[in-house]
Design an enzyme around this catalytic site. Structure first.
Site, PDB file in Angstrom:
ATOM      1  N   ARG A  23     -13.384  10.379 -15.337  1.00 32.68           N
ATOM      2  CA  ARG A  23     -11.871  10.116 -14.516  1.00 32.68           C
ATOM      3  C   ARG A  23     -12.398   9.500 -13.394  1.00 32.68           C
ATOM      4  O   ARG A  23     -11.914   8.363 -12.803  1.00 32.68           O
ATOM      5  CB  ARG A  23     -11.346  11.364 -14.225  1.00 32.68           C
ATOM      6  N   TYR A  64      -6.888   5.504 -20.279  1.00 29.24           N
ATOM      7  CA  TYR A  64      -7.683   6.479 -20.815  1.00 29.24           C
ATOM      8  C   TYR A  64      -8.216   7.650 -20.056  1.00 29.24           C
ATOM      9  O   TYR A  64      -8.171   7.161 -18.988  1.00 29.24           O
ATOM     10  CB  TYR A  64      -8.858   5.824 -21.748  1.00 29.24           C
ATOM     11  N   GLU A  65      -8.857   8.370 -20.405  1.00 30.28           N
ATOM     12  CA  GLU A  65      -9.482   9.914 -19.860  1.00 30.28           C
ATOM     13  C   GLU A  65      -8.086  10.319 -19.196  1.00 30.28           C
ATOM     14  O   GLU A  65      -8.179  10.966 -17.773  1.00 30.28           O
ATOM     15  CB  GLU A  65     -10.258   9.370 -18.445  1.00 30.28           C
ATOM     16  N   GLY A  66      -6.952  10.313 -19.751  1.00 25.89           N
ATOM     17  CA  GLY A  66      -5.658  10.749 -19.306  1.00 25.89           C
ATOM     18  C   GLY A  66      -5.053   9.954 -18.556  1.00 25.89           C
ATOM     19  O   GLY A  66      -5.301   9.285 -17.606  1.00 25.89           O
ATOM     20  N   GLN A 118      -2.523  12.244 -14.915  1.00 26.50           N
ATOM     21  CA  GLN A 118      -3.190  12.520 -13.488  1.00 26.50           C
ATOM     22  C   GLN A 118      -2.008  12.963 -12.342  1.00 26.50           C
ATOM     23  O   GLN A 118      -2.287  13.776 -11.481  1.00 26.50           O
ATOM     24  CB  GLN A 118      -3.740  11.232 -13.051  1.00 26.50           C
TER      25      GLN A 118
END
Lengths: 530, 530
Positions: free
Chosen positions: B294, B438-440, B445
């Protein structure tokens, strides 16, 4: 799910908001009762959803191809174009004198939106023809009108705008394309034009280029620019097509989006053209096309937002992921649909508010275009024309900025799927991005608003617009909508304050006005929606 | 002009803002005096600008290709990767125990930004390896560490994250990939994973997949997820590569951007893997990789903004169009450079403020990562770890939202040129768009921030952050920066008020907190920059 024409919203707007039937005494609007308009819109929606939408992704993935000087549009485009012509859609709001159906402009806007939602790259071909037709109707000789307009009205011939050259886009004063007068009254044009949408294609039997050029010996800068009509095939006296002109496509742009539209480098090699309007008076006529095109681009922004938002809402209802914060919504499934999540709803509903407000604002302005043209009362015509001038840059920039933002939010709702080209979200983002740029970048629109439109006639247009809002917000309102009316009144008060600031500070230092112009335009757009 | 590493800003940040030399007593930072750091950064900049940047457009236009199960990266990527390994760049901040150079994490962030500005798609290959290495270092057995870490530290072997399946991304509790224990202590994994960045490539001799799967009989939901290491080639006892494992790429995604990175559909057909950490304890370890990733994505957002803004500034200085509102700036040319126009300057300078503020915020947080790991004082470590947890979602979402916005503004500065693929602007817009997902996703977030991070330890982290701002803004300040300090204090006051609102209203109705979370995060990000 596929694209669904927003017929219900159009019905509401035509019937309850604009109240079209109140204008039954106005020529040009008289023959368009709401019942008829709704039928037309429904058929237009069927055409957009049934014929154009299925080709949108193909158009993006295949794009246009150039072989020698011949451009091939994507598979299916030619068939769809033939159906467009058969259906009489290009002639919808054209004057019956040229074979059109004479429907109000405001009705044609609904067709423009739906066909652009369904397939923006395709809808640009008839869109440019409409603009070129308007310019010729405004400025050309009867001879040119009689030859070109009936064939452009049907869509058999298409139109283009040849403005930009490699070294000049916004700053047309620098253009170099040269026009040399010939003994027979025609001109020979030489030069290169770039970014010509629909500049060459395989859809129509002829292409009518409207070209800005400089007649030999003309003054430098914008005062020496003339407009010419340069057809791909020279019309014979009977109006059928004759010899091939020396205007050709020598390159296709590799673009981020609108792959289905052929964006050409157009080479004029002593091509034959005829002057439209007066020598050195080309810009004035081209601005007729440009203003028409700017409203068209505003509609494109709206159209991409609508289509993208529909796709995102469909995705959000189908995709199961996580559980709602306030308790399970889909107990029989492994997870809740993501539309249950508040941040997803925030994106979808914010977009929907912008789209529906934007559509109402757009149609209200389009109705003013009809009033400016047809209303018997000079005072009404003048006020409507004021609004058109004032609001064209606002709608162009605001609806396209918001269209792109809406498309981007729609992609976000899709998560990772949105970034792949298996879903339509990416195409809406890529296609909509050009609308913030062409027909004058949104920064140029903001400068037009702040530097020109506000001050025209001593600020008459903007004061009239404020008074129109005051008249509405000052009325007695139902308690249910009172909070929204109060919000609109507050927005207008802020806008008025900002307007005053700009008028004062813009004179002291034009850079102040220029630097504030985009934020000001956004405030104007938001107030218009309200 | 080509990409220029922002060495001056890095020098300023390391020397004058973070004052790295103040930490010469802290292990892990002790061996990194600013003079050395500046040399490293300069060499990193040379590598990024000289080796990676020239391949960025090629990577976009050529993309990756799949032939059978073999992926080819774009021309030049393999050579560049070899140079990356030769230069020792992947090992920069890896523990010397595994062959790394042990430089602070904060220094490696500068390398990450510059390599990502130069070529985001390329830099993802070593980026994912770094994350996988961190996860193994945190959770794997000594046996696995000894086998994998030294080869991943050099970059000879690359890492990937195998999380997402077609029906589950964010909601990992639904994942189905199955792991069956074998007599020798290994597992056989079966299932399909999608969107695996660098999932297969021709750059490294081995690929180390970290795979989330469910051991037969494990509990349903997130409590039954375990982590496995699944190498493409099974290591032999001496650490060299042995037999081909039954994990393969069966498809490449067609994406909007990052075409140079191979985004694979990965098929595990009874592939051999080994458990990392405890049974059913996989998520905790994967979150080490995820948090690392992240922050890496936050840096990507920053990197695309920086590169796009450089390109736009170059264009604006070169492109002649129109005359300045305040008098001619380029009397010898046919027009002024467009950088003279206030709306163009507004876009460029707003972006620059976001980039430079974002870089400072990012580096300050990265320094806290080093302090959390190495500082001898437990109180300092704890506070630094609090900041890391609190600010990771803020940086990820805010810097990527702003990175995309900056890239879009940079495209706008280019006008029509920006929409063509002859200029780099479109690629920055398309590449940066994935960082918001991506990555959440950024919505995830925001929910992590509001629903989890604010409340952790009774709000200790956010209160400490506010106190840190107060301590700074409360000091005596030079008159020249006083207005900016006052602005920061005002932003913090608004943020504190919003925090209180969220804590009160989030309990009453979680949807209130969820619906406000994105706007709240943006306010947090802006305050952090200030």
């Amino acid at each position: 799910m596929a694209y669904r024409p927003p017929l219900r919203d159009y019905g509401f707007l035509f019937r309850d908001v604009l109240k079209l039937d109140d204008y039954s005494a106005v020529p040009g609007l008289a023959d368009a009762p709401v019942d008829l308009v709704e039928q037309v819109i429904e058929a237009a929606g069927d055409f957009a959803a049934g014929v154009l939408a299925p080709l949108n992704s193909t158009g993006d993935k295949t794009g246009c191809r150039l072989d020698g000087n011949t451009v091939s549009t994507p598979p299916g485009f030619k068939d769809a174009y033939d159906k467009l012509v058969e259906g009489g859609w290009p002639a919808m709001s054209v004057d019956p004198q040229w074979g059109g159906q004479g429907l109000p402009y405001v009705v044609s806007v609904a067709f423009m939106e739906m066909s652009s939602s369904a397939n923006m790259a395709f809808s640009m071909y008839p869109g440019l023809t409409r603009g070129a037709l308007a310019a010729l109707e405004f400025g050309a000789s009867d001879d040119i009108k009689t030859t070109y307009l009936p064939r452009m009205a049907t869509g058999e011939w298409a139109g283009t705008m040849n403005l930009t050259e490699p070294h000049c886009g916004t700053d047309l004063g620098m253009l170099r394309t040269k026009a040399v007068p010939q003994a027979d009254g025609s001109y020979k044009l030489s030069g290169q034009k770039i970014w010509i949408s629909g500049g060459e294609q395989d859809l129509t039997e002829n292409i009518v280029h409207l070209v800005l050029a400089r007649i030999e010996g003309a003054p430098a800068g914008v005062k020496g620019i003339s407009l010419f009509v340069v057809p791909k095939f020279l019309p014979k006296p009977d109006g059928t097509i004759g010899a091939r002109n020396t205007v050709s496509c020598v390159g296709l742009e590799d673009k981020m989006g609108i792959h289905g539209n052929s964006t050409c480098v157009i080479h004029h090699e002593a091509s034959t053209g005829w002057l439209v309007g007066a020598e050195n008076g080309g810009l004035k006529i081209m601005f007729v096309m440009m203003n028409e095109a700017r409203l068209g681009v505003a509609v494109q922004g709206l159209s991409q937002g609508e289509a993208a938002n529909q796709a995102a809402a469909d995705f959000a209802r189908d995709r199961l992921q996580g559980r709602s914060l306030t308790g399970v919504k889909n107990p029989d499934g492994p997870a809740d649909p993501i539309v249950a999540h508040p941040d997803v709803r925030r994106m979808l509903m914010n977009s929907r508010a912008i789209i529906e407000g934007g559509r109402a604002f757009m149609l209200w302005t389009a109705l003013n275009a009809d009033l400016a043209r047809h209303h018997p009362d000079e005072a009404v015509r003048s006020k409507a024309a004021d609004y058109m001038g004032l609001l064209t840059p606002v709608l162009k920039a605001y609806l396209t900025d918001q269209g792109f933002q809406t498309a981007s939010d729609a992609l976000q709702v899709h998560g990772g799927s949105g970034f792949t080209e298996h879903f339509p979200a990416s195409q809406y983002v890529r296609d909509s991005r050009i609308t913030m740029i062409y027909e004058g970048t949104n920064g140029v629109q903001a400068l037009d608003l702040v530097g020109r439109k506000l001050a025209t006639n001593g600020g008459r247009a903007v004061m009239s617009f404020f008074a129109e809002i005051d008249a509405y917000t000052g009325k007695d309102h139902d308690a249910a909508i009172k909070p929204f009316v109060d919000g609109a009144a507050a927005a207008k008060a802020q806008l008025q304050e900002a307007t005053l600031w700009l008028m004062q500070n813009g004179m002291a230092n034009p850079d102040n006005a220029g630097a504030a112009s985009t934020d000001y335009l956004h405030l104007f757009g938001l107030t218009g929606l309200a």
